[in-house]
Design a protein around this motif. Structure first.
Motif, PDB file in Angstrom:
ATOM      1  N   THR A  90     -22.281  24.983   0.064  1.00 28.81           N
ATOM      2  CA  THR A  90     -23.782  24.776  -0.502  1.00 28.81           C
ATOM      3  C   THR A  90     -24.205  25.988  -0.283  1.00 28.81           C
ATOM      4  O   THR A  90     -24.288  26.982   0.607  1.00 28.81           O
ATOM      5  N   SER A  91     -24.918  26.370  -1.468  1.00 27.25           N
ATOM      6  CA  SER A  91     -25.548  27.757  -1.550  1.00 27.25           C
ATOM      7  C   SER A  91     -26.895  27.762  -0.732  1.00 27.25           C
ATOM      8  O   SER A  91     -27.319  26.920  -0.666  1.00 27.25           O
ATOM      9  N   LEU A  92     -27.037  28.943  -0.184  1.00 28.75           N
ATOM     10  CA  LEU A  92     -28.322  29.243   0.572  1.00 28.75           C
ATOM     11  C   LEU A  92     -29.485  29.986  -0.198  1.00 28.75           C
ATOM     12  O   LEU A  92     -30.343  30.344   0.680  1.00 28.75           O
ATOM     13  N   GLU A  93     -29.226  30.016  -1.507  1.00 29.22           N
ATOM     14  CA  GLU A  93     -30.148  30.859  -2.145  1.00 29.22           C
ATOM     15  C   GLU A  93     -31.468  30.287  -2.060  1.00 29.22           C
ATOM     16  O   GLU A  93     -32.565  30.880  -2.044  1.00 29.22           O
ATOM     17  N   THR A  94     -31.523  28.929  -2.189  1.00 27.12           N
ATOM     18  CA  THR A  94     -32.998  28.295  -2.047  1.00 27.12           C
ATOM     19  C   THR A  94     -33.521  28.622  -0.712  1.00 27.12           C
ATOM     20  O   THR A  94     -34.884  28.637  -0.853  1.00 27.12           O
ATOM     21  N   ALA A  95     -32.686  28.403   0.086  1.00 28.84           N
ATOM     22  CA  ALA A  95     -33.494  28.871   1.693  1.00 28.84           C
ATOM     23  C   ALA A  95     -33.966  30.170   1.730  1.00 28.84           C
ATOM     24  O   ALA A  95     -35.035  30.398   2.224  1.00 28.84           O
TER      25      ALA A  95
END
Length: 453
Positions: free
Chosen positions: A140-145
């Motif tokens: 799952t991408s951590l771009e949002t975080a």
């Protein structure tokens, strides 16, 4: 300035610590959420793999924030999401023995963007329908975080400086308001001189430390003004008292120079003795006022009274009475119980001498000294059978240079300092001295007992 800088420094450290903690908590929460999402998808794919319904293209939400891949133990790709098509294994780690899953953070470059992006990838072991082992990778991408963390950091960067300026302004203003009364006190005290001791510092309405400081300063100024007034009166009285014997001495000397045969040595000696006695009394009062504390020791007040009375010559001070004949004065000592005190023998003997001089000066036939010791302390009383002291004057007689009537004239009386000296010595020893009711004259000296004896 120091208070403001200190407050700003403390708030800065506190804000930075809070921001660091907040960023850590948010990142940990977002990473944990991404890991749980990836684990859920990996377990779902593992279940499909075990049932034999695994397809080559695994479905993931639109976008590239989720990745799925099933890898055999020999490195072959059994299935993958569309964003990992025609790509080798994204990872090579497996869950440790006894663990169902393992998670790591990886930076992966996807097909649509050559730049690596942060992902949280989870590995789950599964078994195919044929019984062979595979590893399911879900990421799952951590771009949002990262975006959330950057947004929060930018907000803090722009928000903290105005907050620090507000803290500095509030601290500066509140500290200035708190110190303004102190400055007023300082300015007022700076303008007070020894000739203007009647001025007082302002007392703020607030009931805080500054108000108590103002009250303390005013109380100190009251005591200082009282001390200065007392000193001025003392100097004026001493000058007045010294003027007469010095004038008499000068007259005798002038007569002796002009007419040597008319010089009376006895009168000259009396004047010299009076000046010497007055100078000694003034010197002792000055030492008492200065707070000088001579050496003290344990002593028995009974012995002191016996020794003092024994060394006094009978009729040392002439007595004038209202009758036509002069009477001699007898002095006796009565003592009951021990009378142990802690004090200076010479000064306490001076108190007794002064009281006896005063009693002999006004007694008709007898002066009685009693010493009594009890739980409350030691009581020494000097009584005479004279007229006594009127109730209205029982405090005034302890004022320096005070004489009550004509019988206490300068020729028959003392310097007017004996009782004042006696009370000052009693006070310095932690005791009290006062005149009591009759019949006759009565003076009571109370001293604390010596508990160490």
């Amino acid at each position: 300035m120091r208070t403001t800088l200190g407050a700003v420094a403390i708030v800065t450290v506190a804000l930075l610590a809070a921001c660091a903690g907040l960023l850590g908590v948010i990142r940990h929460g977002l990473v944990g959420s991404a890991e749980r999402t990836a684990l859920t998808r990996a377990e779902a794919v593992a279940a499909v793999t075990g049932s034999g319904r695994l397809v080559d293209r695994l479905a993931v939400p639109e976008g590239e924030d989720s990745l799925l891949q099933v890898v055999t133990d020999d490195g072959r790709i059994l299935a993958a999401s569309h964003n990992l098509a025609a790509r080798g294994p994204v990872a090579s780690f497996e869950p440790a023995d006894g663990h169902e899953a393992a998670a790591r953070g990886l930076d992966l470059a996807l097909r649509s963007d050559p730049q690596p992006h942060p992902f949280r990838i989870v590995a789950v072991r599964a078994t195919t329908a044929e019984g062979s082992g595979v590893t399911v990778y879900a990421a799952t991408s951590l771009e949002t975080a990262r975006y959330t963390q950057d947004l929060l950091l930018r907000s803090m960067v722009w928000g903290i400086p105005p907050l620090l300026l507000l803290v500095a302004a509030v601290t500066w203003r509140s500290t200035g308001r708190a110190l303004r009364p102190v400055e007023a006190i300082r300015a007022e005290v700076a303008e007070i001189t020894e000739r203007d001791l009647g001025r007082r510092v302002p007392v703020p309405a607030s009931r805080d430390e500054v108000a108590r400081l103002s009250l303390t300063v005013n109380s100190t100024l009251d005591r200082l003004e009282e001390s200065m007034d007392r000193q001025r009166r003392f100097v004026a009285d001493a000058s007045h008292e010294l003027r007469n014997p010095i004038a008499a001495l000068r007259a005798h000397v002038e007569v002796g120079i002009a007419h040597p045969r008319l010089l009376h040595g006895g009168e000259l000696l009396d004047d010299v003795i009076r000046v010497q006695q007055l100078a000694d009394d003034l010197l002792l009062l000055a030492r008492l006022d200065a707070g000088q504390s001579p050496e003290r020791s344990a002593l028995d007040l009974r012995d002191l009274v016996r020794d003092t009375v024994a060394r006094r010559p009978e009729g040392r001070v002439p007595v004038s009475v209202s009758v036509s004949v002069s009477v001699s004065v007898s002095v006796s000592v009565e003592s009951t119980g021990p009378a142990l005190i802690h004090g200076n023998r010479g000064q306490l003997a001076r108190v007794l001498d002064n009281l006896l001089d005063n009693a002999q000066r006004h007694a008709r036939e007898a002066v009685v000294v009693t010493v009594d010791a009890g739980p409350a302390g030691v009581l020494l009383e000097v009584r005479d059978d004279g007229a006594g002291v009127p109730e209205a004057d029982r405090e005034r007689i302890f004022t320096r240079f005070t004489r009550l009537d004509a019988s206490r004239s300068r020729d028959a009386g003392g310097t007017g300092l004996g009782l004042a000296i006696a009370r000052d010595i009693a006070t310095a020893h932690g005791g009290t001295l006062g005149a009591g009711p009759g019949p006759g004259g009565r003076f009571a000296l109370r001293l604390p007992a010596d508990s160490s004896m």
